[in-house]
Design an enzyme around this catalytic site. Structure first.
Site, short mmCIF file in Angstrom:
data_model
loop_
_atom_site.label_atom_id
_atom_site.label_comp_id
_atom_site.label_asym_id
_atom_site.label_seq_id
_atom_site.Cartn_x
_atom_site.Cartn_y
_atom_site.Cartn_z
N HIS A 275 0.84 -1.20 0.00
CA HIS A 275 0.00 0.00 0.00
C HIS A 275 0.88 1.25 0.00
O HIS A 275 0.98 1.92 -1.01
CB HIS A 275 -1.02 0.02 1.14
CG HIS A 275 -1.94 -1.15 1.14
ND1 HIS A 275 -2.71 -1.51 0.06
CD2 HIS A 275 -2.19 -2.09 2.11
CE1 HIS A 275 -3.41 -2.59 0.34
NE2 HIS A 275 -3.10 -2.98 1.57
N ASP A 326 -5.07 -8.46 -3.21
CA ASP A 326 -5.34 -8.19 -1.80
C ASP A 326 -6.63 -8.84 -1.32
O ASP A 326 -6.69 -10.04 -1.07
CB ASP A 326 -5.36 -6.67 -1.58
CG ASP A 326 -5.32 -6.26 -0.11
OD1 ASP A 326 -5.45 -7.13 0.76
OD2 ASP A 326 -5.17 -5.06 0.16
#
Length: 460
Positions: A275, A326
Site C-alpha cells: 500500500h 489483496d
C-alpha cells in the site's frame, strides 16, 4: 530426448514478449523441473508442436489474503455510521472467525483458479489466519498454511507463502482484541511455521515472512525475526494504508510509519511495502532508494477508500512496484493496472502517466514494471521469458476483436485499456498447462467444492 518429449516441453510463438520486448518467431524450451532452458529466436514451427500467436510472461500477484475472496461484494451495504476501512475490517474479523482449514482450501482454490484464468501465474500469500476458531494453535501449527499451499498445488499456481507476525492490536503494544484471536503469533511462532514449511519449498513454492504492520508487530520483533530468518527470504508488510494509521504512528512514535521503518535500517531489496498510500515527498524518495518494492493493490485500495499512491514521484525517484489483488474485489491483473493508471489520471487530471524515457507505450510500461516488481517481491525466478526462469506464460486470444489483426506493439495497450472481456486463452505454469481456452483444467471440480463451502458459510 525423444521428439515427443521435445515437443511436450516446447512452444512456438509467432510473437513472444521477451525481456527486450515483442520478438517474432520464438521457441521456448523448458526442462522437466519447469524452468526455461532455451529461448530460440528466428525459429520455425515444428509439426505437432504447440503454437501461439501472442505469448507473454504471466504476472505475479504480490499481495493476497485468499480467505477474503469469500466475502468479496458482501460488504457493500451502508452501515449506521460513516463507513470506512475500519468498519470493513470489523466485518472481515467476524467472518474470519468461522473459516475451517477445509474451507480456506476451497476458497483459495477457487481464487487461484480465477487468478490463473486472468493471467496471474504466481501469488504471494500474506497469510495470517493461523489459529482455530477458539484461538488455540492447531496440533499442527502449519495446518491452515498447508491447506492454502494445497490449494496452490491443486490449481498449479506458483506461491510465496508469507506467515504473518501479528502480536498487537495497535501501536504501543496494545493487546489483541478477542476478534483477532485467530491471528495471534509471536516471533517464535512464525519461525516455527517457517521451519514446518521448509521441506515443502520447491521451484513452485518459496517461504518468507510478513510482519503484519507496525501496529501489529514492534520494531524489536521485526528485527528479531529478520536476524533468525534465512537471509534470502522475502519480507512483506502493510504500511501507511490509511491516515488513521499514519496519525496513530506519529502519536505513538513521533514519526510516520514509512519514515519509522526506513529509519530502522532494516529495509532492503527483500522487502515489499504493501500500500504505502500516504507518504511525504521525502518518504517517497527514501522508499525508492531503499530498493524495496511498493505493493500496489488498486482495486482493494479503491474498494476500501484508501487513497492514491503517488506513482509519478515514486517512478521519478527510481522506485519499483508490483500489483496485488489483496482482498479480491478483483482477480484480474488487467484491472489492477488499468486502475493504477486511471487513478493517477483522475488525481492529476492528465493522461498517460505511467511511462519512462525508454517506454512510451503505457500498457507495456505497466506490464514490464509490474513483472519486475512481482519477481523481486516473490523471491522466485518468475516474471520474464529467460533461461533459468520458470516456464510461466500466458497466451492471448488473437482472434478476439480487440486483438485480431492488431500490430503487435499495440497489444498490451488494447488488452489493458480496451473493454472487459478476458482475453487470456491458455496459461502455463512451470511448463504445465493449467488453463485451456479460458477454462481452468479443474474448474468444475473446484467450483463445486467452493459453492458447497459458501453454502455453509452463508448460513452463519
Amino acid at each position: 530426448m525423444s521428439l515427443h518429449q521435445y515437443l511436450d516441453r516446447s512452444v512456438f510463438a509467432q510473437h513472444a514478449y521477451l525481456p527486450h520486448g515483442w520478438t517474432e518467431n520464438v521457441r521456448l524450451h523448458w526442462n522437466v523441473a519447469g524452468d526455461l532452458s532455451q529461448i530460440e529466436e528466428n525459429a520455425a514451427p515444428l509439426p505437432g508442436e504447440p503454437q501461439a500467436v501472442l505469448l507473454l510472461p504471466g504476472m505475479t500477484n504480490l499481495h493476497s489474503h485468499a480467505f477474503q475472496r469469500a466475502m468479496a461484494g458482501m460488504a457493500e451495504i451502508a452501515g449506521n455510521s460513516q463507513d470506512s476501512f475500519w468498519t470493513w475490517r470489523d466485518l472481515m474479523y467476524r467472518y474470519a472467525l468461522h473459516i475451517t482449514p477445509e474451507q480456506i482450501q476451497a476458497i483459495a482454490a477457487q481464487l487461484y483458479a480465477e487468478c490463473l484464468r486472468h493471467g496471474y501465474t504466481s501469488v504471494c500469500e500474506f497469510h495470517y489466519l493461523h489459529r482455530d476458531p477458539a484461538g488455540a494453535m492447531y496440533a499442527n501449527p502449519a495446518e491452515m498454511a498447508q491447506h492454502v499451499i494445497a490449494a496452490a498445488s491443486q490449481t498449479g499456481i506458483g506461491m510465496t507463502m508469507l506467515p504473518v507476525l501479528y502480536s498487537y492490536a495497535d501501536f504501543n503494544e496494545k493487546p489483541l482484541r478477542d476478534d483477532q484471536r485467530r491471528f495471534a503469533t509471536s516471533v517464535d511462532d512464525i519461525l516455527l511455521l517457517v521451519q514446518k514449511l521448509e521441506t515443502m519449498r520447491s521451484p513452485q513454492l518459496e517461504v518468507g515472512a510478513a510482519p503484519h504492520s507496525l501496529r501489529a508487530a514492534s520494531l524489536t520483533q521485526i528485527r528479531d525475526l529478520i536476524q533468525t530468518l534465512p537471509a534470502d527470504r522475502p519480507l512483506h508488510i502493510h504500511i501507511a494504508e490509511q491516515m488513521k494509521e499514519v496519525n496513530a504512528c506519529i502519536v505513538a512514535n513521533g514519526r510516520r510509519p514509512v519514515e519509522l521503518l526506513l529509519d530502522s535500517g532494516l529495509v532492503d531489496q527483500r522487502w515489499c511495502l504493501v500500500h504505502a498510500t500516504h507518504l511525504t515527498p521525502q518518504e517517497v524518495r527514501d522508499m525508492a532508494a531503499s530498493g524495496a518494492v511498493a505493493g500496489i493493490c488498486t482495486t482493494t485500495e479503491g474498494n476500501l477508500g484508501d487513497g492514491f499512491f503517488d506513482l509519478p514521484a515514486y517512478l521519478a525517484a527510481g522506485g519499483r512496484f508490483g500489483i496485488g489483488s489483496d482482498s479480491h474485489a478483483s482477480y484480474s491483473p488487467v484491472e489492477e493496472l488499468r486502475w493504477l493508471e486511471y487513478g493517477q489520471r483522475l488525481r492529476l487530471q492528465g493522461r498517460n502517466i505511467a511511462t519512462s524515457a525508454h517506454q512510451k507505450q503505457i500498457g507495456d510500461f505497466l506490464w514490464q514494471a509490474a513483472l519486475q516488481g512481482g519477481m523481486q517481491a516473490s523471491g522466485r525466478a518468475v516474471g520474464q521469458l529467460a533461461t533459468a526462469c520458470r516456464a510461466d506464460f500466458v497466451i492471448l486470444d488473437d482472434t478476439h476483436p480487440h486483438l485480431a489483426g492488431l500490430p503487435v506493439q499495440h497489444v498490451l495497450n488494447s488488452w489493458i485499456f480496451a473493454g472487459n472481456d478476458n482475453l487470456v486463452r491458455d496459461v502455463y505454469v512451470g511448463g504445465q498447462q493449467v488453463v485451456s481456452n479460458g477454462r481452468h483444467c479443474q474448474q468444475a471440480q473446484i467450483q463445486n467444492v467452493y459453492l458447497n463451502c459458501m453454502r455453509e458459510l452463508r448460513q452463519l
